[in-house]
Design a protein around this motif. Structure first.
Motif, PDB file in Angstrom:
ATOM      1  N   PHE A 114      38.851  42.694  30.007  1.00 40.29           N
ATOM      2  CA  PHE A 114      38.063  42.397  31.201  1.00 40.29           C
ATOM      3  C   PHE A 114      38.785  41.319  31.999  1.00 40.29           C
ATOM      4  O   PHE A 114      39.361  40.389  31.429  1.00 40.29           O
ATOM      5  CB  PHE A 114      36.657  41.922  30.809  1.00 40.29           C
ATOM      6  N   VAL A 115      38.751  41.450  33.331  1.00 41.80           N
ATOM      7  CA  VAL A 115      39.421  40.456  34.169  1.00 41.80           C
ATOM      8  C   VAL A 115      38.422  39.838  35.135  1.00 41.80           C
ATOM      9  O   VAL A 115      37.493  40.490  35.609  1.00 41.80           O
ATOM     10  CB  VAL A 115      40.606  41.066  34.952  1.00 41.80           C
ATOM     11  N   HIS A 116      38.631  38.559  35.410  1.00 39.71           N
ATOM     12  CA  HIS A 116      37.802  37.794  36.345  1.00 39.71           C
ATOM     13  C   HIS A 116      38.747  37.238  37.405  1.00 39.71           C
ATOM     14  O   HIS A 116      39.665  36.486  37.081  1.00 39.71           O
ATOM     15  CB  HIS A 116      37.084  36.672  35.600  1.00 39.71           C
ATOM     16  N   LEU A 122      54.639  35.569  31.544  1.00 39.19           N
ATOM     17  CA  LEU A 122      54.319  36.924  31.989  1.00 39.19           C
ATOM     18  C   LEU A 122      54.842  37.164  33.393  1.00 39.19           C
ATOM     19  O   LEU A 122      54.709  36.307  34.265  1.00 39.19           O
ATOM     20  CB  LEU A 122      52.811  37.150  31.961  1.00 39.19           C
ATOM     21  N   ARG A 123      55.436  38.312  33.596  1.00 36.08           N
ATOM     22  CA  ARG A 123      55.844  38.730  34.933  1.00 36.08           C
ATOM     23  C   ARG A 123      55.876  40.261  34.941  1.00 36.08           C
ATOM     24  O   ARG A 123      56.640  40.878  34.205  1.00 36.08           O
ATOM     25  CB  ARG A 123      57.225  38.167  35.292  1.00 36.08           C
ATOM     26  N   PHE A 124      55.019  40.850  35.764  1.00 40.34           N
ATOM     27  CA  PHE A 124      54.982  42.302  35.836  1.00 40.34           C
ATOM     28  C   PHE A 124      54.467  42.714  37.205  1.00 40.34           C
ATOM     29  O   PHE A 124      54.125  41.882  38.041  1.00 40.34           O
ATOM     30  CB  PHE A 124      54.121  42.892  34.716  1.00 40.34           C
ATOM     31  N   VAL A 125      54.431  44.007  37.435  1.00 40.55           N
ATOM     32  CA  VAL A 125      54.018  44.544  38.732  1.00 40.55           C
ATOM     33  C   VAL A 125      52.819  45.460  38.544  1.00 40.55           C
ATOM     34  O   VAL A 125      52.798  46.286  37.622  1.00 40.55           O
ATOM     35  CB  VAL A 125      55.178  45.312  39.410  1.00 40.55           C
ATOM     36  N   LEU A 126      51.818  45.272  39.391  1.00 40.98           N
ATOM     37  CA  LEU A 126      50.689  46.193  39.427  1.00 40.98           C
ATOM     38  C   LEU A 126      51.127  47.423  40.211  1.00 40.98           C
ATOM     39  O   LEU A 126      51.412  47.328  41.413  1.00 40.98           O
ATOM     40  CB  LEU A 126      49.475  45.547  40.093  1.00 40.98           C
ATOM     41  N   GLU A 127      51.215  48.545  39.541  1.00 43.18           N
ATOM     42  CA  GLU A 127      51.791  49.735  40.146  1.00 43.18           C
ATOM     43  C   GLU A 127      50.775  50.516  40.967  1.00 43.18           C
ATOM     44  O   GLU A 127      49.568  50.503  40.699  1.00 43.18           O
ATOM     45  CB  GLU A 127      52.389  50.655  39.070  1.00 43.18           C
ATOM     46  N   THR A 128      51.296  51.212  41.960  1.00 41.93           N
ATOM     47  CA  THR A 128      50.483  52.052  42.841  1.00 41.93           C
ATOM     48  C   THR A 128      49.745  53.119  42.023  1.00 41.93           C
ATOM     49  O   THR A 128      50.308  53.721  41.105  1.00 41.93           O
ATOM     50  CB  THR A 128      51.387  52.735  43.883  1.00 41.93           C
ATOM     51  N   GLY A 129      48.479  53.319  42.375  1.00 43.92           N
ATOM     52  CA  GLY A 129      47.683  54.350  41.726  1.00 43.92           C
ATOM     53  C   GLY A 129      46.783  53.839  40.626  1.00 43.92           C
ATOM     54  O   GLY A 129      45.902  54.568  40.159  1.00 43.92           O
ATOM     55  N   ASP A 130      46.986  52.588  40.186  1.00 43.68           N
ATOM     56  CA  ASP A 130      46.126  51.994  39.164  1.00 43.68           C
ATOM     57  C   ASP A 130      45.029  51.166  39.822  1.00 43.68           C
ATOM     58  O   ASP A 130      45.228  50.593  40.909  1.00 43.68           O
ATOM     59  CB  ASP A 130      46.926  51.062  38.254  1.00 43.68           C
ATOM     60  N   VAL A 180      43.030  47.650  39.822  1.00 43.13           N
ATOM     61  CA  VAL A 180      43.590  46.318  39.574  1.00 43.13           C
ATOM     62  C   VAL A 180      43.401  45.906  38.124  1.00 43.13           C
ATOM     63  O   VAL A 180      44.318  45.369  37.491  1.00 43.13           O
ATOM     64  CB  VAL A 180      42.953  45.287  40.531  1.00 43.13           C
ATOM     65  N   ASP A 181      42.225  46.147  37.555  1.00 43.73           N
ATOM     66  CA  ASP A 181      41.998  45.734  36.165  1.00 43.73           C
ATOM     67  C   ASP A 181      42.880  46.511  35.194  1.00 43.73           C
ATOM     68  O   ASP A 181      43.439  45.936  34.249  1.00 43.73           O
ATOM     69  CB  ASP A 181      40.518  45.872  35.792  1.00 43.73           C
ATOM     70  N   THR A 182      43.046  47.811  35.423  1.00 45.82           N
ATOM     71  CA  THR A 182      43.904  48.621  34.545  1.00 45.82           C
ATOM     72  C   THR A 182      45.348  48.140  34.591  1.00 45.82           C
ATOM     73  O   THR A 182      46.013  48.002  33.558  1.00 45.82           O
ATOM     74  CB  THR A 182      43.839  50.099  34.957  1.00 45.82           C
ATOM     75  N   ALA A 183      45.834  47.852  35.794  1.00 44.00           N
ATOM     76  CA  ALA A 183      47.223  47.415  35.942  1.00 44.00           C
ATOM     77  C   ALA A 183      47.453  46.068  35.269  1.00 44.00           C
ATOM     78  O   ALA A 183      48.490  45.850  34.639  1.00 44.00           O
ATOM     79  CB  ALA A 183      47.579  47.338  37.420  1.00 44.00           C
ATOM     80  N   ILE A 184      46.497  45.171  35.385  1.00 53.22           N
ATOM     81  CA  ILE A 184      46.662  43.844  34.775  1.00 53.22           C
ATOM     82  C   ILE A 184      46.602  43.927  33.258  1.00 53.22           C
ATOM     83  O   ILE A 184      47.445  43.352  32.556  1.00 53.22           O
ATOM     84  CB  ILE A 184      45.595  42.869  35.311  1.00 53.22           C
ATOM     85  N   THR A 185      45.621  44.634  32.725  1.00 56.24           N
ATOM     86  CA  THR A 185      45.501  44.723  31.267  1.00 56.24           C
ATOM     87  C   THR A 185      46.694  45.451  30.669  1.00 56.24           C
ATOM     88  O   THR A 185      47.120  45.137  29.554  1.00 56.24           O
ATOM     89  CB  THR A 185      44.190  45.416  30.865  1.00 56.24           C
ATOM     90  N   ARG A 186      47.282  46.400  31.409  1.00 55.59           N
ATOM     91  CA  ARG A 186      48.495  47.082  30.927  1.00 55.59           C
ATOM     92  C   ARG A 186      49.658  46.093  30.836  1.00 55.59           C
ATOM     93  O   ARG A 186      50.434  46.101  29.887  1.00 55.59           O
ATOM     94  CB  ARG A 186      48.864  48.241  31.843  1.00 55.59           C
ATOM     95  N   GLY A 187      49.773  45.208  31.864  1.00 55.24           N
ATOM     96  CA  GLY A 187      50.836  44.211  31.836  1.00 55.24           C
ATOM     97  C   GLY A 187      50.691  43.239  30.681  1.00 55.24           C
ATOM     98  O   GLY A 187      51.677  42.856  30.043  1.00 55.24           O
ATOM     99  N   PHE A 188      49.453  42.829  30.394  1.00 56.42           N
ATOM    100  CA  PHE A 188      49.216  41.943  29.254  1.00 56.42           C
ATOM    101  C   PHE A 188      49.530  42.649  27.939  1.00 56.42           C
ATOM    102  O   PHE A 188      50.163  42.066  27.046  1.00 56.42           O
ATOM    103  CB  PHE A 188      47.761  41.451  29.264  1.00 56.42           C
ATOM    104  N   ALA A 189      49.093  43.878  27.818  1.00 54.49           N
ATOM    105  CA  ALA A 189      49.323  44.624  26.578  1.00 54.49           C
ATOM    106  C   ALA A 189      50.803  44.817  26.306  1.00 54.49           C
ATOM    107  O   ALA A 189      51.263  44.742  25.155  1.00 54.49           O
ATOM    108  CB  ALA A 189      48.615  45.980  26.652  1.00 54.49           C
ATOM    109  N   ALA A 190      51.577  45.040  27.360  1.00 56.99           N
ATOM    110  CA  ALA A 190      53.021  45.238  27.191  1.00 56.99           C
ATOM    111  C   ALA A 190      53.684  43.993  26.617  1.00 56.99           C
ATOM    112  O   ALA A 190      54.707  44.087  25.922  1.00 56.99           O
ATOM    113  CB  ALA A 190      53.660  45.605  28.526  1.00 56.99           C
ATOM    114  N   PRO A 230      37.709  46.661  38.927  1.00 50.57           N
ATOM    115  CA  PRO A 230      37.621  48.084  38.573  1.00 50.57           C
ATOM    116  C   PRO A 230      37.427  48.997  39.786  1.00 50.57           C
ATOM    117  O   PRO A 230      37.688  50.198  39.700  1.00 50.57           O
ATOM    118  CB  PRO A 230      36.388  48.144  37.656  1.00 50.57           C
ATOM    119  N   ASP A 231      36.988  48.421  40.924  1.00 48.65           N
ATOM    120  CA  ASP A 231      36.692  49.227  42.108  1.00 48.65           C
ATOM    121  C   ASP A 231      37.763  49.109  43.188  1.00 48.65           C
ATOM    122  O   ASP A 231      37.564  49.607  44.306  1.00 48.65           O
ATOM    123  CB  ASP A 231      35.343  48.793  42.697  1.00 48.65           C
ATOM    124  N   SER A 232      38.872  48.448  42.864  1.00 45.36           N
ATOM    125  CA  SER A 232      39.935  48.224  43.844  1.00 45.36           C
ATOM    126  C   SER A 232      41.217  48.878  43.349  1.00 45.36           C
ATOM    127  O   SER A 232      41.657  48.630  42.218  1.00 45.36           O
ATOM    128  CB  SER A 232      40.153  46.722  44.069  1.00 45.36           C
TER     129      SER A 232
END
Length: 586
Positions: free
Chosen positions: A407-409, A325-333, A335-345, A428-430
């Motif tokens: 969910f991410v830990h 896996l290699r992806f970027v957490l994009e601005t505006g997301d 942290v949990d949304t950006a990570i789960t999106r990268g995994f889903a892709a 979820p709060d960052s």
């Protein structure tokens, strides 16, 4: 003549010879760029060799103010010379003053340093000798000022740790003294007062050195008395270090014993480039004289009593085929949304990623805390909400599901306006405000599921198989695993690997440990901690898996420590979630 311009505007003369992996040589107070001729001639046959004259040493600039000379500045000058020569990374080799500069460069710029050789480092570090060293340094500075370089050079060149050179090689020593006599008086005095007199003791850098991961070779002469004990200290403190001592030798090691010096350094660099200069084998316990009982320390592990009945199974794991896996957490997301999106892709539902760089605002996290009641052995602190953007230094993220949703830990280290902090990121709060790089490994057929745990009274990640993985039966495997309380983390990893006939692996993970023990003797005396494995390995030792773990840990008071775990003496507090990547499966 080529010159590098430093970040504070000083011009440094440098020379380059050869091709290949770069080596930068950093001279001592009594030398100059010519001091490395025996090494440049030898190593330039298969490496690109850079030698340079430090500030205060012509033809480099000689700044007039003593404030323009310092230990930090000397370390940064190495990197400025590298940049001017077009080098992103290099091995760095230093003697005496140059060795201190190399060591500080490895601490300040580890991303630019492939390895470091520190020879004859230690003068001024011994606490009982510090004041005497500073007085002597002032005397040397005045000696240059009052007698001139030509008049003072014969005195300096016959010091107690230089006469060995004179005895062995009179011709070489005479050339050394003649070159010393041509030093700039102003440069020598300012260097002595600005660098030598003011540099910190190595013993004051114990925490930073204990966390340093740059491969290090320490070289001392057995008659260079004020370098011997500091050299032993470095060996015991720096995780990836080795110590060699030259017999019947003084301080000017690269000129006094050039053939031996070249051979030792060449072997070190070859080992580093082959990936073989690792941390000390955990079995090499300095407190053990002779082994009398196998795994005795396991019988003496610290035990913590949880509120519920202990589960019979102390570890759990599932296997599958790894997906890089290699992806970027994009601005505006978040942290949990950006990570789960990268995994889903990538089609993955579980795994681990490391986060580095980038910024978040808002940023929220918690640290371990004492439990407010008898229902748990530990709890979380109040939420921390640092002002302004927070930069992620490094963080580890276990990805799974909870209540039917991703969910991410996450545990990690980050830089806030108030300094470096570590804890449990509230993903979820960052919010990501500057892209964050994520690199890791995942599975399409298995994940971690958040489930109630009766032993600890927490909802914890449990590895579960979601679909079958026929592909993974013949190839390299990835394990998602969990270790329960009171199990030593290293031996638990080995047991999991043995069950799958894995003898070599990379280990990633986060969790908690009860009173951490490091191999250098340091301890974290807190029953509740949060831990990130910064580098985990399983090595094949005579056909058996042997785990070695470097970690970052934060305690109840927010103190952050890093180092190598003692094998067999680091029990899990609540849980430890692991991703184990098999290497060289056959």
């Amino acid at each position: 003549m080529p010159f590098a311009t430093t970040s504070d505007g000083v011009r440094l003369f440098y020379e380059s010879a050869g091709q290949g992996t770069a080596i930068v040589f950093v001279h001592e107070f009594g030398g100059n760029h010519w001091s490395w001729e025996p090494q440049a001639s030898y190593f330039s046959r298969r490496h690109r060799c850079i030698t340079y004259a430090a500030r205060g040493y012509p033809p480099s600039d000689v700044p007039e103010k003593v404030e323009q000379y310092s230990q930090a500045r000397a370390a940064d000058d190495i990197v400025d010379v590298m940049s001017a020569a077009g080098l992103e990374k290099a091995h760095i080799v230093g003697l005496s003053m140059g060795a201190f500069a190399c060591l500080h460069a490895a601490l300040r710029h580890p991303d630019r340093v492939l390895s470091a050789v520190v020879a004859g480092a230690g003068y001024g570090s011994e606490k009982e000798q510090q004041e005497a060293f500073r007085r002597n340094s002032e005397q040397v500075a005045r000696g240059f000022e009052q007698r001139g370089a030509e008049g003072f050079a014969p005195v300096y060149a016959e010091s107690a740790s230089r006469v060995q050179f004179q005895e062995k090689d009179p011709r070489g020593w005479t050339l050394f003294a003649e070159r010393l006599a041509k030093h700039s008086v102003l440069g020598a005095a300012n260097t002595m007062r600005g660098v030598q007199m003011r540099r910190p003791s190595l013993y004051d850098l114990k925490e930073e050195l204990g966390a340093m991961q740059v491969p290090l070779l320490i070289v001392v002469g057995d008659e260079d008395d004020h370098s011997i004990q500091p050299g032993v200290f470095l060996k015991r403190t720096v995780p990836r270090s080795g110590l060699t001592m030259f017999p019947k030798s003084g301080h000017t090691l690269n000129l006094e014993e050039p053939a031996l010096f070249n051979r030792v350094v060449a072997e070190f660099i070859a080992q580093v480039e082959a990936g073989r200069w690792g941390v000390r084998d955990p079995r090499a316990d300095p407190e053990q004289i002779m082994r009398t009982e196998r795994a005795m320390s396991i019988l003496e592990l610290r035990h913590i009593q949880h509120p519920g009945p202990a589960s019979v199974e102390r570890t759990a794991d599932v296997a599958g085929t790894p997906v890089p896996l290699r992806f970027v957490l994009e601005t505006g997301d978040t942290v949990d949304t950006a990570i789960t999106r990268g995994f889903a892709a990538a089609g993955c539902i579980g795994g681990f990623v490391t986060l580095r760089g980038g910024q978040c605002a808002p940023f929220r996290y918690v640290m371990p805390a004492a439990s407010p009641d008898a229902d748990h052995v530990a709890w979380y602190s109040d939420t921390f909400a640092p002002e302004g953007p927070v930069t992620i230094e490094r963080a580890g993220v276990i990805v799974g599901r909870r209540d039917g949703k991703p969910f991410v830990h996450c545990h990690g280290i980050w830089n806030t306006r108030d300094g470096m902090r570590m804890g449990h990121l509230l993903a979820p709060d960052s919010m990501v405000t500057e892209p964050v790089e994520a690199i890791g490994i995942g599975l399409k057929t298995a994940t971690f599921e958040g489930l109630p745990d009766s032993e600890t009274n927490f909802t914890l990640f449990e590895p579960i198989q979601v679909t079958t993985d026929d592909e993974g039966r013949a190839g390299v495997r990835l394990l998602l695993a969990k270790v329960r309380p009171n199990e030593d983390i290293s031996t638990a990893i080995e047991a999991i690997c043995s069950d799958h006939k894995i003898t070599k692996a990379n280990v990633y993970g986060i969790g908690s440990l009860n009173e951490v023990r490091f191999t250098d003797g340091r301890r974290v005396d807190a029953h509740a901690t949060e831990v990130l494995i910064s580098e985990g390995r399983v090595a094949d030792i005579n056909g058996q898996p042997r785990a070695s773990l470097l970690i970052d840990v934060v305690d109840l008071d927010g103190h952050v420590s890093s180092g190598q775990l003692v094998h067999g003496d680091n029990p899990v507090c609540i849980t430890f979630e692991l991703v184990i990547e098999e290497v060289n499966h056959s």
